[in-house]
Scaffold this active site. Structure first.
Site, PDB file in Angstrom:
ATOM      1  CG  ASP A  92      33.627  32.557  39.934  1.00 48.16           C
ATOM      2  OD1 ASP A  92      33.070  32.439  39.180  1.00 48.16           O
ATOM      3  OD2 ASP A  92      34.888  33.030  39.850  1.00 48.16           O
ATOM      4  CG  ASP A 271      34.114  38.474  44.429  1.00 48.72           C
ATOM      5  OD1 ASP A 271      34.823  37.766  44.397  1.00 48.72           O
ATOM      6  OD2 ASP A 271      33.508  39.062  43.347  1.00 48.72           O
TER       7      ASP A 271
END
Length: 376
Positions: A92, A271
């Protein structure tokens, strides 16, 4: 990176596919365990590989940038060598973490100014240096820097936020195309669709993202305060625009029911910290619902956690023993719960894939949403 779409369900938009990266293949739909600091909390790499059968894990640019820092990771030869994980890694960009700092950050056209949650030091993330940091980390899939808009934002704020995200994306994409991987393996760059809960902004963002022609695309800014049904509506809006021949990644979602509903609407990758975070607090997910392992009812239940469960901990440890560990505040309790929950989440998406391939997904999903939402 290559994505092969194998089958789309006849009665919904659920998809089964295969993503091929230089560190291995990923069968979709897939759930990705979150390893924020280069580790999935409480779980060894051999357990992730051999027992949980994770095909890809996450790292986080914000946290890894602050510690151990890029100098250490670069000397190690990238995150794969640093943590010993030889399968794909997604990072990320840190946008959500900067968003969550609230009082300690400032967003400008230049980038995101923030103070470290560790020592208060000042830092700046730009669309360009976030690409450079992820190049150094060596993740197989890198994410664009974006602003994660609160789910309760009004239209004016959401409009300004989307304009900022689009501007950052243009710069980040240009820099990605002008730079090369550091360690000899290919790195993809996924742009992120934003737009809060406003369908017109979501469509605009999805079109802007789709036109880049990236290897895959992400849907961000959901599960941040809006009702679940609104989240599902926004997924449908976005997936009507995003190309079908690229994987779609729904960021930070969620419960087993959320995951199944997202798959039903054409999402390929997900996720969430929920299986490990909730597990460390005593919540276990099962095909028949959730168990609070601190409840008195488990004190003398000597049946296994899940007799036919996908993990060794399901069959070896009893409910009574795991409750005892939680009540005694033993660290093993958190490890057992994390392994159990991750194994369940990975089992759930494998089962979803099987049902997509054999044409029974929608009816199976409807049953599983009801079952997994129970409290035991």
């Amino acid at each position: 990176m290559k994505f092969e779409l194998i089958k789309t369900a006849d009665d919904c938009k659920a998809r089964a596919g295969v993503i091929t990266t230089d560190h291995g293949t990923i069968e979709t739909p897939i759930f990705m365990p979150v390893g924020t600091l280069g580790t999935v909390k409480g779980v060894h790499m051999h357990e992730l590989r051999d027992d949980i059968n994770a095909q890809i894990i996450l790292g986080n640019t914000y946290h890894l940038y602050l510690r151990p820092g890029m100098e250490v990771i670069e000397k190690a030869g990238g995150l794969h060598k640093f943590n010993g994980w030889d399968r794909p890694i997604l990072t990320d960009s840190g946008g959500f973490q900067v968003f969550s700092l609230s009082e300690n950050r400032k967003l400008t056209p230049e980038g995101a100014h923030f103070r470290s949650h560790i020592d208060g030091s000042k830092h700046l993330f730009t669309p360009e240096n976030v690409v450079d940091i992820q190049r150094t980390i060596g993740s197989d899939i890198m994410m664009a820097l974006d602003e994660c808009t609160p789910g309760t934002a009004d239209y004016r704020y959401a409009r300004r936020s989307l304009d900022l995200t689009k501007s950052w994306l243009e710069r980040g994409w240009k820099h990605y195309k002008a730079t090369s991987p550091r360690y000899g393996h290919y790195q993809s760059y996924f742009p992120i669709v934003q737009g809060c809960t406003y369908a017109d902004l979501r469509r605009e963002s999805a079109k802007f993202v789709a036109d880049l022609g990236a290897d895959g695309n992400a849907i961000g800014g959901l599960a941040v305060g809006e009702p679940a049904e609104v989240m599902y509506d926004m997924i449908e809006v976005v997936n009507e625009v995003l190309p079908t021949d690229r994987p779609r990644y729904l960021m930070g979602v969620g419960t087993p029911a959320n995951i199944l509903e997202a798959i039903d609407r054409g999402v390929d990758m997900m996720d969430c910290v929920m299986p490990t975070r909730n597990g460390r607090n005593g919540m276990l997910f099962t095909p028949d619902g959730t168990m609070n392992m601190r409840n008195k009812k488990w004190a003398d239940d000597f049946s296994p956690l899940q007799a036919d469960g996908p993990s060794y901990v399901d069959r070896v440890y009893t409910k009574a023993y795991v409750r005892h560990l939680f009540i005694a505040q033993e660290l093993l309790a958190m490890q057992i719960a994390s392994i159990h929950n991750l194994a369940f989440y990975l089992w759930l998406v494998r089962e979803a894939r099987k049902h997509i391939l054999d044409g029974t997904f929608h009816s199976w999903k409807t049953e599983m949403v009801e079952r997994t939402s129970r409290r035991l």
